[in-house]
Design a protein around this motif. Sequence first.
Motif, PDB file in Angstrom:
ATOM      1  N   UNK A   1       0.851  -1.186   0.000  1.00 15.47           N
ATOM      2  CA  UNK A   1       0.000   0.000   0.000  1.00 15.47           C
ATOM      3  C   UNK A   1       0.888   1.238   0.000  1.00 15.47           C
ATOM      4  N   UNK A   2       0.668   2.112  -0.982  1.00 19.68           N
ATOM      5  CA  UNK A   2       1.437   3.350  -1.112  1.00 19.68           C
ATOM      6  C   UNK A   2       0.486   4.531  -0.976  1.00 19.68           C
ATOM      7  N   UNK A   3       0.836   5.492  -0.114  1.00 19.82           N
ATOM      8  CA  UNK A   3      -0.033   6.632   0.164  1.00 19.82           C
ATOM      9  C   UNK A   3       0.504   7.893  -0.500  1.00 19.82           C
ATOM     10  N   UNK A   4      -0.357   8.591  -1.252  1.00 16.94           N
ATOM     11  CA  UNK A   4      -0.005   9.872  -1.851  1.00 16.94           C
ATOM     12  C   UNK A   4      -0.939  10.959  -1.324  1.00 16.94           C
ATOM     13  N   UNK A   5      -0.378  12.149  -1.073  1.00 19.72           N
ATOM     14  CA  UNK A   5      -1.178  13.303  -0.621  1.00 19.72           C
ATOM     15  C   UNK A   5      -1.059  14.402  -1.668  1.00 19.72           C
ATOM     16  N   UNK A   6      -2.175  15.020  -1.991  1.00 18.08           N
ATOM     17  CA  UNK A   6      -2.181  16.131  -2.929  1.00 18.08           C
ATOM     18  C   UNK A   6      -2.858  17.326  -2.286  1.00 18.08           C
ATOM     19  N   UNK A   7      -2.244  18.513  -2.455  1.00 23.21           N
ATOM     20  CA  UNK A   7      -2.810  19.716  -1.866  1.00 23.21           C
ATOM     21  C   UNK A   7      -2.081  20.103  -0.593  1.00 23.21           C
TER      22      UNK A   7
ATOM     23  N   UNK B   1      -8.787  -7.714   7.405  1.00 24.18           N
ATOM     24  CA  UNK B   1      -8.229  -7.053   8.579  1.00 24.18           C
ATOM     25  C   UNK B   1      -8.404  -5.546   8.452  1.00 24.18           C
ATOM     26  N   UNK B   2      -8.339  -4.865   9.602  1.00 18.01           N
ATOM     27  CA  UNK B   2      -8.375  -3.403   9.650  1.00 18.01           C
ATOM     28  C   UNK B   2      -7.016  -2.911  10.127  1.00 18.01           C
ATOM     29  N   UNK B   3      -6.444  -1.963   9.373  1.00 22.86           N
ATOM     30  CA  UNK B   3      -5.088  -1.490   9.645  1.00 22.86           C
ATOM     31  C   UNK B   3      -5.104  -0.037  10.095  1.00 22.86           C
ATOM     32  N   UNK B   4      -4.241   0.309  11.032  1.00 23.29           N
ATOM     33  CA  UNK B   4      -3.997   1.696  11.400  1.00 23.29           C
ATOM     34  C   UNK B   4      -2.588   2.045  10.940  1.00 23.29           C
ATOM     35  N   UNK B   5      -2.502   2.953   9.984  1.00 22.47           N
ATOM     36  CA  UNK B   5      -1.220   3.330   9.404  1.00 22.47           C
ATOM     37  C   UNK B   5      -0.848   4.727   9.879  1.00 22.47           C
ATOM     38  N   UNK B   6       0.366   4.909  10.340  1.00 22.29           N
ATOM     39  CA  UNK B   6       0.780   6.158  10.963  1.00 22.29           C
ATOM     40  C   UNK B   6       1.642   7.009  10.033  1.00 22.29           C
ATOM     41  N   UNK B   7       1.653   8.291  10.330  1.00 22.92           N
ATOM     42  CA  UNK B   7       2.472   9.238   9.581  1.00 22.92           C
ATOM     43  C   UNK B   7       3.953   8.909   9.741  1.00 22.92           C
ATOM     44  N   UNK B   8       4.300   8.397  10.924  1.00 20.66           N
ATOM     45  CA  UNK B   8       5.700   8.095  11.218  1.00 20.66           C
ATOM     46  C   UNK B   8       6.274   7.059  10.258  1.00 20.66           C
ATOM     47  N   UNK B   9       5.438   6.096   9.826  1.00 21.01           N
ATOM     48  CA  UNK B   9       5.948   5.076   8.903  1.00 21.01           C
ATOM     49  C   UNK B   9       5.517   5.343   7.461  1.00 21.01           C
ATOM     50  N   UNK B  10       5.101   6.606   7.196  1.00 22.11           N
ATOM     51  CA  UNK B  10       4.743   6.983   5.832  1.00 22.11           C
ATOM     52  C   UNK B  10       3.424   6.422   5.367  1.00 22.11           C
ATOM     53  N   UNK B  11       2.570   6.003   6.315  1.00 22.23           N
ATOM     54  CA  UNK B  11       1.253   5.418   6.003  1.00 22.23           C
ATOM     55  C   UNK B  11       1.403   4.203   5.083  1.00 22.23           C
ATOM     56  N   UNK B  12       2.546   3.548   5.122  1.00 23.38           N
ATOM     57  CA  UNK B  12       2.828   2.438   4.211  1.00 23.38           C
ATOM     58  C   UNK B  12       2.547   1.093   4.884  1.00 23.38           C
ATOM     59  N   UNK B  13       2.283   0.087   4.053  1.00 25.01           N
ATOM     60  CA  UNK B  13       2.039  -1.263   4.577  1.00 25.01           C
ATOM     61  C   UNK B  13       2.312  -2.264   3.465  1.00 25.01           C
ATOM     62  N   UNK B  14       2.997  -3.332   3.790  1.00 23.01           N
ATOM     63  CA  UNK B  14       3.270  -4.405   2.830  1.00 23.01           C
ATOM     64  C   UNK B  14       2.908  -5.744   3.451  1.00 23.01           C
TER      65      UNK B  14
ATOM     66  N   UNK C   1       5.197  -7.797  -7.313  1.00 19.66           N
ATOM     67  CA  UNK C   1       4.434  -7.067  -6.293  1.00 19.66           C
ATOM     68  C   UNK C   1       3.320  -6.257  -6.933  1.00 19.66           C
ATOM     69  N   UNK C   2       2.140  -6.313  -6.319  1.00 18.75           N
ATOM     70  CA  UNK C   2       1.024  -5.476  -6.743  1.00 18.75           C
ATOM     71  C   UNK C   2       0.901  -4.312  -5.770  1.00 18.75           C
ATOM     72  N   UNK C   3       0.827  -3.102  -6.326  1.00 16.18           N
ATOM     73  CA  UNK C   3       0.771  -1.891  -5.512  1.00 16.18           C
ATOM     74  C   UNK C   3      -0.634  -1.297  -5.531  1.00 16.18           C
ATOM     75  N   UNK C   4      -1.088  -0.875  -4.357  1.00 13.85           N
ATOM     76  CA  UNK C   4      -2.338  -0.145  -4.214  1.00 13.85           C
ATOM     77  C   UNK C   4      -1.966   1.309  -3.917  1.00 13.85           C
ATOM     78  N   UNK C   5      -2.249   2.188  -4.853  1.00 12.59           N
ATOM     79  CA  UNK C   5      -1.890   3.597  -4.704  1.00 12.59           C
ATOM     80  C   UNK C   5      -3.122   4.349  -4.211  1.00 12.59           C
ATOM     81  N   UNK C   6      -3.100   4.747  -2.944  1.00 14.17           N
ATOM     82  CA  UNK C   6      -4.221   5.421  -2.297  1.00 14.17           C
ATOM     83  C   UNK C   6      -3.912   6.914  -2.226  1.00 14.17           C
TER      84      UNK C   6
END
Length: 324
Positions: free
Chosen positions: A158-164, A184-197, A228-233
């Motif tokens: 999971x890759x997180x992008x922010x715009x604005x 599953x439900x995940x909590x992703x933090x700013x500290x780890x770049x909101x990333x998950x593999x 690897x399959x990437x989910x770009x959120x």
Amino acid sequence: MKKLLMTFIMAMILALSTLGSVYASSSSLTIKQTKPGMNVHLYEVAKKENGSYSYTDAFKEAASTNIHLNELNTSAALSEAATTLKGDAQKTTGLSQKASTSQMVFDHLEDGLYLILVDPYTTGGVTYNYSPVLIDFPTNQEIELTKYSPSKIYKYSLVKHWQGSGKKPSSIVVDLYNGSKLEKTLTLTKANGYAYSWQSQEVKDYSIVEHTVEGYASSVETSESGDTQYFVLTNTSLPNYNSGKTPSTSTTTSTERGTEGSKNYQSGPSTSPSQSETKQTSSKNPDISTRTVKTGDTTSINNMVYVSLIAGLILIVAGRSLRN
């Protein structure tokens, strides 16, 4: 004379009614190149009202995404919208059919935007994944499933992008679905770049469903690189957003994502050229990527109006002739 006149009137009415039926739009969608045992699902995403599209009740929470229904004028925009809306489909019930031949038909459809999802299909020990497809109906009355490819993906990221320029939260919450099942439900933090593999021992049909992020609208895309399959959120900040309130330019009152029964943006099979693709054909314009999505034209409506007027005039003239 009266019998002759009545015969003429009935013939004219029959001819006009036949003309009207020729121009009446079809209510059936044909999906071709299906395989026996393949499960296909159809969801009505939006209806056309007063010349523009609006979400159905089942997809009303999708109003908080970054998908603009009346601006889907490229194939890339349609692909992104389909991938994003696939997450919303996990919490609702559509029309489902199991293929027994090389094509299937969905009948009695109203004009609107429809999402087509195909379950992973296994044959000869190989599993195939199909990309979600968004079409406008009845502009497109036939869909041909083509260019599917076997997926050997067992690694996901999971890759997180922010715009604005909006304020980023300290964490986000994401639901991970396999098909319609919450894995599953995940909590992703700013500290780890909101990333998950993560990895799995078998091919799965994963979807990413993000809970509401205040001040942002979201969308989802997928891609592949190596094994690897990437989910770009992607989260795009909303203009004129007031903290704690809905955007000042919006009249949307839909329930926030993240509450019970929430839906979100999701990702299905990769949208890269090596992944599943769907060929869209239209009797009016086969290249949907070069025009704004619309629901058919008004030719049939205009012809029916003319038919009604002519038939009315015939009856008036006939009545006066018989009275005289």
